[in-house]
Scaffold this motif. Structure first.
Motif, short mmCIF file in Angstrom:
data_model
loop_
_atom_site.label_atom_id
_atom_site.label_comp_id
_atom_site.label_asym_id
_atom_site.label_seq_id
_atom_site.Cartn_x
_atom_site.Cartn_y
_atom_site.Cartn_z
N ILE A 280 -10.05 -5.37 7.38
CA ILE A 280 -9.23 -4.16 7.31
C ILE A 280 -8.20 -4.28 6.19
N ASP A 281 -7.55 -5.44 6.11
CA ASP A 281 -6.57 -5.66 5.04
C ASP A 281 -7.23 -5.59 3.67
N ALA A 282 -8.40 -6.19 3.53
CA ALA A 282 -9.10 -6.19 2.24
C ALA A 282 -9.54 -4.79 1.85
N VAL A 283 -10.02 -4.01 2.82
CA VAL A 283 -10.42 -2.63 2.53
C VAL A 283 -9.21 -1.81 2.11
N ASN A 284 -8.09 -2.00 2.80
CA ASN A 284 -6.86 -1.27 2.45
C ASN A 284 -6.36 -1.67 1.07
N ASP A 285 -6.55 -2.93 0.70
CA ASP A 285 -6.07 -3.42 -0.59
C ASP A 285 -7.04 -3.12 -1.74
N ALA A 286 -8.26 -2.72 -1.42
CA ALA A 286 -9.30 -2.57 -2.45
C ALA A 286 -8.89 -1.64 -3.58
N GLY A 287 -8.16 -0.59 -3.30
CA GLY A 287 -7.77 0.34 -4.35
C GLY A 287 -6.39 0.12 -4.88
N SER A 288 -5.77 -1.03 -4.57
CA SER A 288 -4.37 -1.25 -4.93
C SER A 288 -4.18 -2.15 -6.13
N GLY A 289 -5.22 -2.43 -6.90
CA GLY A 289 -5.09 -3.31 -8.05
C GLY A 289 -5.38 -4.74 -7.67
N PRO A 290 -5.28 -5.66 -8.63
CA PRO A 290 -5.69 -7.04 -8.36
C PRO A 290 -4.83 -7.75 -7.32
N GLU A 291 -3.56 -7.41 -7.23
CA GLU A 291 -2.70 -8.10 -6.26
C GLU A 291 -2.68 -7.42 -4.90
N GLY A 292 -3.13 -6.18 -4.84
CA GLY A 292 -3.20 -5.47 -3.57
C GLY A 292 -1.84 -5.31 -2.92
N ALA A 293 -1.74 -5.69 -1.66
CA ALA A 293 -0.53 -5.49 -0.88
C ALA A 293 0.60 -6.43 -1.28
N LEU A 294 0.35 -7.35 -2.18
CA LEU A 294 1.40 -8.28 -2.59
C LEU A 294 2.39 -7.65 -3.56
N MET A 295 2.04 -6.51 -4.12
CA MET A 295 2.93 -5.82 -5.04
C MET A 295 3.95 -5.01 -4.25
N PRO A 296 5.22 -5.10 -4.61
CA PRO A 296 6.23 -4.33 -3.88
C PRO A 296 6.13 -2.84 -4.23
N VAL A 297 6.51 -2.03 -3.28
CA VAL A 297 6.58 -0.59 -3.48
C VAL A 297 8.05 -0.21 -3.26
N TRP A 298 8.67 0.32 -4.30
CA TRP A 298 10.08 0.65 -4.22
C TRP A 298 10.25 2.11 -3.82
N ALA A 299 11.22 2.35 -2.96
CA ALA A 299 11.54 3.72 -2.55
C ALA A 299 13.05 3.79 -2.33
N PHE A 300 13.64 4.82 -2.89
CA PHE A 300 15.09 5.00 -2.76
C PHE A 300 15.37 6.38 -2.20
N PRO A 301 16.40 6.50 -1.38
CA PRO A 301 16.73 7.83 -0.85
C PRO A 301 17.34 8.70 -1.95
N ASP A 302 17.33 9.99 -1.71
CA ASP A 302 18.00 10.90 -2.63
C ASP A 302 19.49 10.58 -2.64
N PRO A 303 20.14 10.72 -3.82
CA PRO A 303 21.57 10.41 -3.87
C PRO A 303 22.37 11.43 -3.06
N PRO A 304 23.50 10.97 -2.52
CA PRO A 304 24.35 11.95 -1.79
C PRO A 304 24.89 12.97 -2.77
N ARG A 305 25.35 14.09 -2.22
CA ARG A 305 25.86 15.20 -3.05
C ARG A 305 26.97 14.74 -3.98
N HIS A 306 27.87 13.95 -3.50
CA HIS A 306 28.99 13.52 -4.35
C HIS A 306 28.51 12.57 -5.44
#
Length: 148
Positions: free
Chosen positions: A117-143
């Motif tokens: 299951i892990d290998a199938v999920n990683d198959a389309g993620s490039g050579p490192e698969g799930a080892l690559m970090p995915v960055w996500a940041f919230p929208d900045p506050p209004r101020h």
């Protein structure tokens, strides 16, 4: 239609070689390395367990094993072989030790299925698969949009 990676009787028998003893003559220690009409289970019964194991593997990965990368088929075959071997041990117990073998095979089958299951999920993620970090940041506050 059988999958190209469906394990053979021999691949399943590799995990439970003592199940390949012929029933005639009684008490023989010869291991055939496969299932046939003289073993318990027979080849037909073992094939039914293999078919069920393949269906379970397919269900776990969403219905299909991608053709690329090619190692996914090998992982799928091993996961199905372990699942079939565990099912055979549970379906044809001769003694309590067979149930213990089932528990060990079941744990190995679960681990193999998770690797697949892990290998199938990683198959389309490039050579490192799930080892690559995915960055996500919230929208900045209004101020945060106003210069200070």
């Amino acid at each position: 239609m059988a999958e190209s990676w469906t394990p053979t009787l021999e691949q399943v028998a590799d995990h439970i070689p003592t199940r390949t003893r012929p029933t005639e003559p009684p008490g023989t220690d010869t291991l055939l390395g496969t299932f046939n009409g003289q073993t318990t289970p027979t080849a037909e019964q073992a094939n039914r367990q293999i078919t069920a194991a393949v269906a379970e593997v397919l269900a776990a990965v969403g219905g299909t094993i991608p053709a690329a990368p090619p190692h996914l088929a090998t992982l799928a075959s091993e996961a199905a072989a372990l699942r079939a071997a565990a099912s055979i041990e549970l379906a044809y117990p001769d003694r309590q030790a067979d149930v213990n073998v089932y528990e060990q095979l079941n744990a190995r089958a679960i681990a193999a299925l998770q690797r697949l299951i892990d290998a199938v999920n990683d198959a389309g993620s490039g050579p490192e698969g799930a080892l690559m970090p995915v960055w996500a940041f919230p929208d900045p506050p209004r101020h945060g949009d106003y210069p200070l």
